[in-house]
Write a protein that holds these residues in place. Sequence first.
Motif, short mmCIF file in Angstrom:
data_model
loop_
_atom_site.label_atom_id
_atom_site.label_comp_id
_atom_site.label_asym_id
_atom_site.label_seq_id
_atom_site.Cartn_x
_atom_site.Cartn_y
_atom_site.Cartn_z
N ARG A 180 0.45 -1.00 0.08
CA ARG A 180 0.32 0.00 -0.17
C ARG A 180 0.91 1.45 0.27
O ARG A 180 1.90 1.31 1.13
CB ARG A 180 -0.91 0.11 1.18
N VAL A 181 0.31 2.25 -1.21
CA VAL A 181 1.12 3.23 -0.33
C VAL A 181 1.43 4.86 0.58
O VAL A 181 -0.37 5.22 0.91
CB VAL A 181 0.88 4.25 -2.26
N HIS A 182 2.20 4.57 1.28
CA HIS A 182 1.95 5.52 2.52
C HIS A 182 2.36 6.57 2.38
O HIS A 182 1.24 7.75 3.62
CB HIS A 182 3.18 4.91 3.62
N CYS A 183 2.75 6.85 1.28
CA CYS A 183 3.10 8.46 0.70
C CYS A 183 3.07 8.72 0.23
O CYS A 183 3.86 8.71 -1.13
CB CYS A 183 4.40 8.83 1.34
N CYS A 184 2.09 10.08 -1.36
CA CYS A 184 2.87 10.32 -2.03
C CYS A 184 3.22 11.80 -2.13
O CYS A 184 2.53 12.66 -1.34
CB CYS A 184 1.46 10.62 -2.99
N LEU A 185 4.65 12.01 -2.37
CA LEU A 185 5.20 13.05 -2.53
C LEU A 185 4.31 13.23 -4.22
O LEU A 185 5.02 13.37 -5.40
CB LEU A 185 6.93 13.05 -3.08
N TYR A 186 3.72 15.03 -4.44
CA TYR A 186 3.56 15.67 -5.04
C TYR A 186 4.04 16.83 -5.68
O TYR A 186 4.52 18.17 -4.57
CB TYR A 186 2.01 16.03 -5.39
N PHE A 187 4.72 17.29 -6.51
CA PHE A 187 5.98 18.03 -7.39
C PHE A 187 4.72 19.25 -7.53
O PHE A 187 4.55 19.00 -9.10
CB PHE A 187 6.68 17.33 -7.99
N ILE A 188 5.21 20.39 -7.39
CA ILE A 188 4.33 21.53 -7.92
C ILE A 188 5.49 22.31 -8.84
O ILE A 188 6.54 22.71 -8.02
CB ILE A 188 3.95 22.51 -6.86
N SER A 189 5.24 22.73 -9.61
CA SER A 189 6.22 23.14 -10.64
C SER A 189 6.30 24.68 -9.70
O SER A 189 5.40 25.07 -9.75
CB SER A 189 5.31 23.52 -12.00
N PRO A 190 7.50 25.44 -10.06
CA PRO A 190 7.82 26.65 -9.34
C PRO A 190 7.56 27.61 -10.00
O PRO A 190 8.43 28.54 -10.48
CB PRO A 190 9.85 26.37 -9.17
N THR A 191 6.02 28.22 -10.60
CA THR A 191 6.17 29.58 -11.27
C THR A 191 6.13 30.35 -10.78
O THR A 191 6.25 31.34 -11.06
CB THR A 191 4.71 29.04 -12.07
N GLY A 192 5.34 30.56 -9.07
CA GLY A 192 5.60 32.08 -8.56
C GLY A 192 4.12 32.38 -8.48
O GLY A 192 4.34 33.51 -8.45
N HIS A 193 3.88 32.01 -9.25
CA HIS A 193 2.48 32.17 -9.53
C HIS A 193 0.92 31.57 -8.88
O HIS A 193 0.57 32.02 -7.29
CB HIS A 193 1.80 32.20 -11.31
N SER A 194 0.74 30.73 -9.72
CA SER A 194 -0.30 29.79 -8.67
C SER A 194 -0.39 28.49 -8.93
O SER A 194 0.73 28.11 -10.31
CB SER A 194 -2.02 30.98 -8.68
N LEU A 195 -0.90 27.12 -8.36
CA LEU A 195 -1.49 25.65 -8.37
C LEU A 195 -2.36 26.06 -9.58
O LEU A 195 -3.18 26.52 -10.30
CB LEU A 195 -1.78 24.83 -8.15
N ARG A 196 -1.94 24.69 -10.93
CA ARG A 196 -2.74 25.04 -11.76
C ARG A 196 -3.95 23.95 -12.01
O ARG A 196 -4.25 23.18 -10.65
CB ARG A 196 -1.29 23.77 -13.36
N PRO A 197 -4.76 24.25 -12.54
CA PRO A 197 -6.52 23.24 -12.66
C PRO A 197 -5.93 21.89 -12.30
O PRO A 197 -6.63 21.31 -10.96
CB PRO A 197 -7.21 24.16 -13.77
#
Length: 358
Positions: A170-187
């Motif tokens: 079972r997956v214990h942890c999911c690292l979600y990588f956010i692009s360093p845009t400096g603006h906002s999260l993508r939809p």
Amino acid sequence: MSKGLPETRTDAAMSELVPEPRPKPAVPMKPVSINANLLGYIGIDTIIEQMRKKTMKTGFDFNIMVVGQSGLGKSTLVNTLFKSQVSRKSSSWNREEKIPKTVEIKAVGHVIEEGGVKMKLTVIDTPGFGDQINNENCWEPIEKYINEQYEKFLKEEVNIARKKRIPDTRVHCCLYFISPTGHSLRPLDLEFMKHLSKVVNIIPVIAKADTMTLEEKSEFKQRVRKELEVHGIEFYPQKEFDEDLEDKTENDKIRQESMPFAVVGSDKEYQVNGKRVLGRKTPWGIIEVENLHHCEFALLRDFVIRTHLQDLKEVTHNIHYETYRAKRLNDNGGLPPGEGLLGSVLPPVPATPCPTAE
């Protein structure tokens, strides 16, 4: 009333008004604190040493998934996290070769030993998430994989002659990588985390944080936290699972100050002030991966491995897996998976479609 006369209605009514004596409810006794020093040494504290010895003999499983766009340094960061080549293992790959792109979900297992303790680590790499022109439902293979591991564990658990130690994939942890845009999260970032946070522990990280100034990094972290809060996205550690005031105080600080971790990964060593350090070489100097003045990699490492690893496993088992298990057994009439009410085989719980994110 005369002797031998029948009972009147008034007498009957009065007898109904008289309540029957009810037994007093049993009140649980409050535990009495006993000072063991007064009676001599018992040895209760040795349970910790017993648990440690058992863990050293058997080892433990830890399964970590990495998700994000290609080129954000997912594999490099995981290799840095565990100080070994644990992601995208290949017999022909070495440090000088370019790491190939991932084309499918692939789990690679390793055994890491430190101080006599063995960790059976599995790194689950994901497809080039969000790299296509049309990213509609691109999280479905990931959700399907997570649910398949719950299903596999459940089938082993309900066997009459089950294994003494059920293999835990079972997956214990999911690292979600956010692009360093400096603006906002993508939809797409928002939709993925909103959807998958219900089935796995998601830890958001800002990749390649060295591309932003200190001010940009601080502002971006605050903006990401605000967006996650506005969209009702619960990342790990979830507020509702804080067990006591101490946990809440510690986790509130992480949620309000550290998340999302702005990190830099590197598996290359450089000489800095007479010491060998992991870092990235730039025209203006060396970015030291484990230097808190340069990035928050050390905070992420301590969080995932040194302070919350056991809790990640417990939340996976007690919350996410139990939610899946209850739904699965409920859909199956309370019978073990694979056996319907009339012996028919039921399919695993399907991935729930989400709105399209561009």
